[in-house]
Design an enzyme around this catalytic site. Structure first.
Site, PDB file in Angstrom:
ATOM      1  N   ASP A   8      15.199 -21.230 -18.497  1.00  0.00           N
ATOM      2  CA  ASP A   8      14.471 -21.531 -19.598  1.00  0.00           C
ATOM      3  C   ASP A   8      13.331 -20.409 -19.845  1.00  0.00           C
ATOM      4  OD1 ASP A   8      13.915 -22.848 -21.819  1.00  0.00           O
ATOM      5  OD2 ASP A   8      12.592 -24.489 -20.938  1.00  0.00           O
ATOM      6  N   LYS A  64      22.189 -30.830 -20.858  1.00  0.00           N
ATOM      7  CA  LYS A  64      20.817 -30.855 -20.820  1.00  0.00           C
ATOM      8  C   LYS A  64      20.169 -31.656 -19.859  1.00  0.00           C
ATOM      9  CE  LYS A  64      19.380 -27.342 -23.780  1.00  0.00           C
ATOM     10  NZ  LYS A  64      18.453 -27.898 -24.888  1.00  0.00           N
ATOM     11  N   GLU A  70      18.155 -13.914 -19.226  1.00  0.00           N
ATOM     12  CA  GLU A  70      16.958 -14.462 -19.743  1.00  0.00           C
ATOM     13  C   GLU A  70      15.695 -14.066 -18.944  1.00  0.00           C
ATOM     14  OE1 GLU A  70      18.086 -17.004 -21.629  1.00  0.00           O
ATOM     15  OE2 GLU A  70      16.142 -18.291 -21.854  1.00  0.00           O
ATOM     16  N   TYR A 110       0.775  -1.337  -0.118  1.00  0.00           N
ATOM     17  CA  TYR A 110       0.018  -0.089   0.140  1.00  0.00           C
ATOM     18  C   TYR A 110       0.950   1.276  -0.021  1.00  0.00           C
ATOM     19  CZ  TYR A 110      -3.221   3.696   1.587  1.00  0.00           C
ATOM     20  OH  TYR A 110      -4.026   4.840   1.614  1.00  0.00           O
ATOM     21  N   CYS A 157       3.527 -40.114  18.216  1.00  0.00           N
ATOM     22  CA  CYS A 157       2.909 -40.578  16.835  1.00  0.00           C
ATOM     23  C   CYS A 157       3.381 -41.882  16.406  1.00  0.00           C
ATOM     24  CB  CYS A 157       3.514 -39.460  15.871  1.00  0.00           C
ATOM     25  SG  CYS A 157       2.737 -39.406  14.232  1.00  0.00           S
ATOM     26  N   LYS A 166      30.955 -23.096 -17.909  1.00  0.00           N
ATOM     27  CA  LYS A 166      31.691 -22.246 -18.361  1.00  0.00           C
ATOM     28  C   LYS A 166      33.088 -22.345 -17.882  1.00  0.00           C
ATOM     29  CE  LYS A 166      27.785 -19.062 -18.945  1.00  0.00           C
ATOM     30  NZ  LYS A 166      27.028 -17.963 -18.552  1.00  0.00           N
ATOM     31  N   CYS A 215       4.870 -33.119  12.468  1.00  0.00           N
ATOM     32  CA  CYS A 215       4.024 -33.462  13.486  1.00  0.00           C
ATOM     33  C   CYS A 215       5.258 -33.398  14.710  1.00  0.00           C
ATOM     34  CB  CYS A 215       3.535 -34.633  13.251  1.00  0.00           C
ATOM     35  SG  CYS A 215       2.806 -35.576  14.812  1.00  0.00           S
ATOM     36  N   GLU A 218      26.355 -22.811 -13.961  1.00  0.00           N
ATOM     37  CA  GLU A 218      25.159 -22.064 -13.798  1.00  0.00           C
ATOM     38  C   GLU A 218      24.124 -22.663 -14.037  1.00  0.00           C
ATOM     39  OE1 GLU A 218      25.481 -18.285 -15.766  1.00  0.00           O
ATOM     40  OE2 GLU A 218      27.649 -18.426 -15.379  1.00  0.00           O
ATOM     41  N   CYS A 225      -2.006 -38.950  13.911  1.00  0.00           N
ATOM     42  CA  CYS A 225      -2.254 -38.659  15.427  1.00  0.00           C
ATOM     43  C   CYS A 225      -2.754 -37.491  15.758  1.00  0.00           C
ATOM     44  CB  CYS A 225      -1.034 -38.715  16.179  1.00  0.00           C
ATOM     45  SG  CYS A 225       0.358 -37.376  16.037  1.00  0.00           S
ATOM     46  N   LYS A 280      20.738 -23.263 -16.284  1.00  0.00           N
ATOM     47  CA  LYS A 280      20.194 -22.543 -17.713  1.00  0.00           C
ATOM     48  C   LYS A 280      18.802 -22.570 -17.593  1.00  0.00           C
ATOM     49  CE  LYS A 280      20.626 -23.893 -22.568  1.00  0.00           C
ATOM     50  NZ  LYS A 280      19.461 -23.399 -23.121  1.00  0.00           N
ATOM     51  N   CYS A 289      -1.709 -33.864  11.753  1.00  0.00           N
ATOM     52  CA  CYS A 289      -1.261 -34.890  11.636  1.00  0.00           C
ATOM     53  C   CYS A 289      -2.145 -35.827  11.141  1.00  0.00           C
ATOM     54  CB  CYS A 289      -0.241 -35.429  12.584  1.00  0.00           C
ATOM     55  SG  CYS A 289       0.628 -37.141  12.252  1.00  0.00           S
ATOM     56  N   SER A 307      24.737 -19.205 -29.526  1.00  0.00           N
ATOM     57  CA  SER A 307      24.126 -20.209 -29.037  1.00  0.00           C
ATOM     58  C   SER A 307      25.140 -21.107 -28.142  1.00  0.00           C
ATOM     59  CB  SER A 307      23.821 -20.941 -30.136  1.00  0.00           C
ATOM     60  OG  SER A 307      22.844 -21.802 -30.142  1.00  0.00           O
ATOM     61  N   ARG A 313      17.044 -11.790 -28.717  1.00  0.00           N
ATOM     62  CA  ARG A 313      18.240 -12.564 -29.387  1.00  0.00           C
ATOM     63  C   ARG A 313      18.087 -12.487 -31.062  1.00  0.00           C
ATOM     64  NH1 ARG A 313      20.587 -18.262 -28.207  1.00  0.00           N
ATOM     65  NH2 ARG A 313      19.533 -19.287 -30.071  1.00  0.00           N
ATOM     66  N   TYR A 338      23.412 -13.398 -16.611  1.00  0.00           N
ATOM     67  CA  TYR A 338      24.391 -14.211 -16.509  1.00  0.00           C
ATOM     68  C   TYR A 338      25.809 -13.770 -17.016  1.00  0.00           C
ATOM     69  CZ  TYR A 338      22.483 -15.613 -20.786  1.00  0.00           C
ATOM     70  OH  TYR A 338      21.971 -15.637 -22.173  1.00  0.00           O
TER      71      TYR A 338
HETATM   72  P1  AMP Z   1      20.339 -22.459 -27.060  1.00  0.00           P
HETATM   73  O1  AMP Z   1      19.191 -21.657 -27.263  1.00  0.00           O
HETATM   74  O2  AMP Z   1      19.904 -23.891 -26.418  1.00  0.00           O
HETATM   75  O3  AMP Z   1      21.368 -22.342 -28.027  1.00  0.00           O
HETATM   76  O4  AMP Z   1      21.002 -22.117 -25.764  1.00  0.00           O
HETATM   77  C1  AMP Z   1      21.676 -20.693 -25.603  1.00  0.00           C
HETATM   78  C2  AMP Z   1      20.787 -19.949 -24.795  1.00  0.00           C
HETATM   79  O5  AMP Z   1      20.733 -20.267 -23.411  1.00  0.00           O
HETATM   80  C3  AMP Z   1      21.356 -18.445 -24.675  1.00  0.00           C
HETATM   81  O6  AMP Z   1      20.857 -17.694 -25.698  1.00  0.00           O
HETATM   82  C4  AMP Z   1      20.911 -18.143 -23.362  1.00  0.00           C
HETATM   83  O7  AMP Z   1      19.512 -17.263 -23.483  1.00  0.00           O
HETATM   84  C5  AMP Z   1      20.222 -19.126 -22.596  1.00  0.00           C
HETATM   85  N1  AMP Z   1      20.736 -19.449 -21.212  1.00  0.00           N
HETATM   86  C6  AMP Z   1      19.918 -19.574 -20.093  1.00  0.00           C
HETATM   87  N2  AMP Z   1      20.701 -19.800 -19.029  1.00  0.00           N
HETATM   88  C7  AMP Z   1      22.077 -19.445 -19.450  1.00  0.00           C
HETATM   89  C8  AMP Z   1      23.294 -19.219 -18.559  1.00  0.00           C
HETATM   90  N3  AMP Z   1      23.267 -19.375 -17.239  1.00  0.00           N
HETATM   91  N4  AMP Z   1      24.277 -18.971 -19.352  1.00  0.00           N
HETATM   92  C9  AMP Z   1      24.330 -18.759 -20.454  1.00  0.00           C
HETATM   93  N5  AMP Z   1      23.080 -18.919 -21.337  1.00  0.00           N
HETATM   94  C10 AMP Z   1      21.874 -19.253 -20.848  1.00  0.00           C
HETATM   95 ZN    ZN Z   2       1.566 -37.525  14.259  1.00  0.00          ZN
END
Ligand code: AMP
Ligand code: ZN
Length: 664
Positions: free
Chosen positions: A115, A309, A170, A32, A427, A285, A421, A111, A406, A113, A403, A80, A134, A222
């Site tokens: 999505d 992957k 991302e 608020y 129990c 990396k 619990c 790190e 019990c 990845k 629980c 990529s 991109r 990243y």
């Molecule tokens: P791809 O699209 O399978 O070629 O994967 C590359 C994409 O992964 C890049 O364009 C990034 O946007 C994405 N991505 C997600 N997390 C990461 C990360 N921690 N480091 C680098 N790329 C990443």
């Molecule tokens: Zn219990």
């Protein structure tokens, strides 16, 4: 205060609140109050357009409409990533790196990845000037107005940022926000969205930025690209970006070896479902930017990075009912009872739902069609809901308050996602669960006894805790279902034989919350006997290698309990091992206490593993790589020259195998 100063003060305050809320996840004012301040600023800015600022927090609410998104050429190409799917793939990659870098030390930053939709943000003098998708990697669409509405994207940076740079990341739509959006759409009779990733990338191309502002999008960063940033490694890059105000997930690890990388992958293959947003792998990396430069790029991706992957086979099925299980420590686990479905070669009927947060995150309800996935774990997981199939009359899941066994009200402690619990000694499932754990193979390994027998013995009132096992007689056991004279005799013998089980396993068998096999070993080694352990304070426990506050608290709590102390006294009287055996103690000293050794090369008199064991048995620590904390480098034959150089520059003493053996 002048109007200009008022406007500036409001902007500064709102920026800080935005950062606390969306980046740190730790708001310090109410929604608020925030809205009030924002309205005030909007009013002032409307009256005084002369004080316009392209980084004002009012721009976050959107309003600008983009008819056509301009095409912008990326100053630096957006590459990529190459994909890998196994340990072998990663080892091949490391070999290729080695061909370029020789036997230089190589570290890796791992790190997750994320999505979502990739984005490149350009900052000049600390201000966001452009956000570009991109596209084909060479050029993308200018989506700046839309990206400005994403609250975790800083419009103005803080700290010592370079004058000009691009940062890549991302844009994701966290599960919880996605579920909320879909619940609203379904309620309004609209088609729900398919998945968070497509919805995130679709959002960037909406014409009305006010509509984008309403979507709970997040931006995870990243990578920084730019000249003269002063950054030397990927790890430092993540830290710097965080300092300047960007949201950089803390789930990342600097790894010294491919083994450590694999451990990171295996951990997150399982635990990624606990994160608030979707991930589909790990990005590894090469840490040093200088090494990255040496490695360079192929025509489509950097040679210094690799995506791993996660394997995931997914199916959809109906969730019939949510039931709740009570574990031996009182932890409650919600279980999804599914319409049987074939997944990765087995029929799946049940899946773990983890905890209340997990259910809320995906907004999982009985009657929903859910996506079930099998990852690195044996138990399949629910990773999403097919909102288009949600029944009309569906209602949000109400988590249980008591629980199921019990009826004790459940409790939840801060920092722990599970409900418990707390009726530990009353129990029934907890009582039998603890005894079942005690007799299990990795604990006391009691032969002639199984889980069902424990339940039967408990139901007959013959045992209430694991100490009671030791007073059981053949005559008492024989009348039980499916018992004969021989099996009853074996059971009693099995119990009696368990007094030989070494102390560290007894400690594990006691079933102290958070004390698994490894922790039990560490504690046994550090304290040598149960009396010393029971006398330890929280601070002393934390001082033990790898023991944190959570474990320390749990150990203290366990031993403070009168019933536990009584049970331990009884176990002692039956001859159960409560101290390290003489031969274990004999070879143990404190000679190397406080010193860290790195072992490298091939040895003549003892093997590498024996050497490491000698270090640990004598109270020393084994380090995996040379740092300023290393006391000695034990150098064997064929040790890499880079190790020697590193030890020399850091002033770490280099000793031979014989020197070391003389020390112990
Ligand atoms: P791809 O699209 O399978 O070629 O994967 C590359 C994409 O992964 C890049 O364009 C990034 O946007 C994405 N991505 C997600 N997390 C990461 C990360 N921690 N480091 C680098 N790329 C990443
Ligand atoms: Zn219990």
């Amino acid at each position: 205060m002048s109007i200009k100063d008022q406007i500036e003060a409001l902007r500064t305050a709102l920026r800080a609140h935005n950062y606390n809320y969306y980046v740190l996840d730790k708001p310090t004012i109410s929604d608020y109050d925030f809205d009030m301040k924002l309205k005030q600023l909007q009013a002032l800015e409307a009256e005084h357009p002369e004080f316009y600022d392209a980084t004002s927090p009012t721009l976050r609410v959107g309003g600008m409409v983009t008819k056509n998104f301009d095409t912008v050429v990326h100053e630096q190409r957006m590459y990529s990533l190459d994909n890998s799917y196994s340990k072998e793939d990663l080892e091949d990659w490391e070999k290729r790196i080695r061909r370029v870098l020789g036997d230089e030390t190589v570290e890796f930053t791992c790190e997750l990845k994320y999505d979502g939709a990739s984005i490149s943000l350009t900052y000049e003098d600390g201000q966001l000037v452009r956000a570009v998708t991109r596209g084909d990697g060479f050029q993308g669409d200018d989506v700046t107005t839309n990206v400005k509405t994403i609250k975790s994207v800083p419009l103005q940076l803080k700290g010592d940022y370079p004058p000009k740079f691009d940062i890549r990341g991302e844009i994701v739509l966290p599960f919880e926000g996605f579920a909320k959006m879909n619940a609203e759409r379904v309620a309004n009779g609209e088609e729900p969205y398919m998945n968070p990733r497509n919805t995130a990338s679709g959002s960037l191309k909406l014409q009305d930025s006010a509509a984008v502002a309403k979507r709970p999008l997040d931006c995870l960063l990243y990578g920084i690209v730019g000249e003269n940033t002063g950054i030397r490694s990927q790890w430092e890059m993540l830290e710097k970006a965080r300092e300047w105000g960007f949201k950089v997930p803390t789930v990342a690890k600097l790894c010294k070896s491919t083994d450590e990388v694999m451990a990171f992958i295996q951990h997150w293959d399982i635990h990624r479902h606990d994160l608030p947003y979707e991930t589909d792998g790990v990005v590894i990396k090469v840490n040093s930017l200088q090494q990255q430069e040496e490695l360079g790029h192929t025509s489509k991706s950097p040679r210094w990075a690799m995506a791993y992957k996660f394997k995931a086979e997914q199916v959809a099925t109906v969730l019939n009912e949510i039931t709740y299980q009570v574990g031996r420590t009182g932890a409650i686990t919600p279980v999804a009872n599914l319409a049987p479905v074939l997944l990765a070669g087995t029929t799946v009927k049940r899946a773990s739902l983890h905890n209340a947060d997990q259910i809320a995150k995906f907004d999982i309800r009985e009657g929903d069609t859910v996506f079930v996935e099998k990852g690195g774990e044996i138990i399949p997981k629910i990773v999403g809901v097919d909102f288009s199939k949600r029944p009309q009359n569906s209602t949000p899941t109400q988590y249980i308050g008591a629980c199921p066994e019990c009826h004790t009200p459940l409790e939840r402690t801060e920092g722990d996602a599970k409900h418990y619990c707390t009726n530990y000694y009353g129990c029934p499932v907890q009582i039998t669960g603890r005894i079942q754990h005690y007799i299990s193979r990795k604990a006391m390994d009691i032969e002639g006894m199984g889980s069902e027998t424990v339940t039967l013995l408990f139901q007959e009132g013959l045992i209430l805790n694991y100490a009671d096992l030791y007073t059981l007689t053949k005559e008492q056991v024989m009348p039980l279902e499916r018992m004969a004279e021989k099996s009853a005799e074996n059971l009693v013998k099995g119990v009696a034989a368990s007094v030989k089980i070494p102390f560290e396993r007894v400690l594990f068998a006691l079933g102290i919350r958070f004390v698994g096999e490894t922790v039990a070993k560490k504690l046994a080694k550090a304290y040598k006997n149960i009396d010393a352990l029971m006398a330890a304070t929280e601070e002393e426990l934390i001082a033990v290698d790898e023991i944190g506050e959570r474990i320390a608290k749990s150990v203290i709590e366990f031993f403070q309990n009168e019933q536990n102390r009584e049970i331990i006294a009884r176990l002692k009287s039956y001859g159960v091992q409560f101290e390290l055996s003489a031969d274990k103690l004999e070879n143990q000293t404190e000679k190397l206490k406080g010193q860290t050794f790195v072992v490298s090369g091939v040895f003549e008199k003892v093997s590498r593993n024996e050497l490491k064991k000698l270090i640990e048995d004598n109270g020393g620590k084994v380090g995996s790589s040379i740092s300023s904390k290393t006391s000695f480098l034990v150098a064997g034959d064929k040790m890499g020259p880079s190790k020697r150089t590193k030890a020399e520059t850091l002033g770490v003493q280099i000793i031979s195998e014989d020197d070391f053996l003389a020390m112990v």
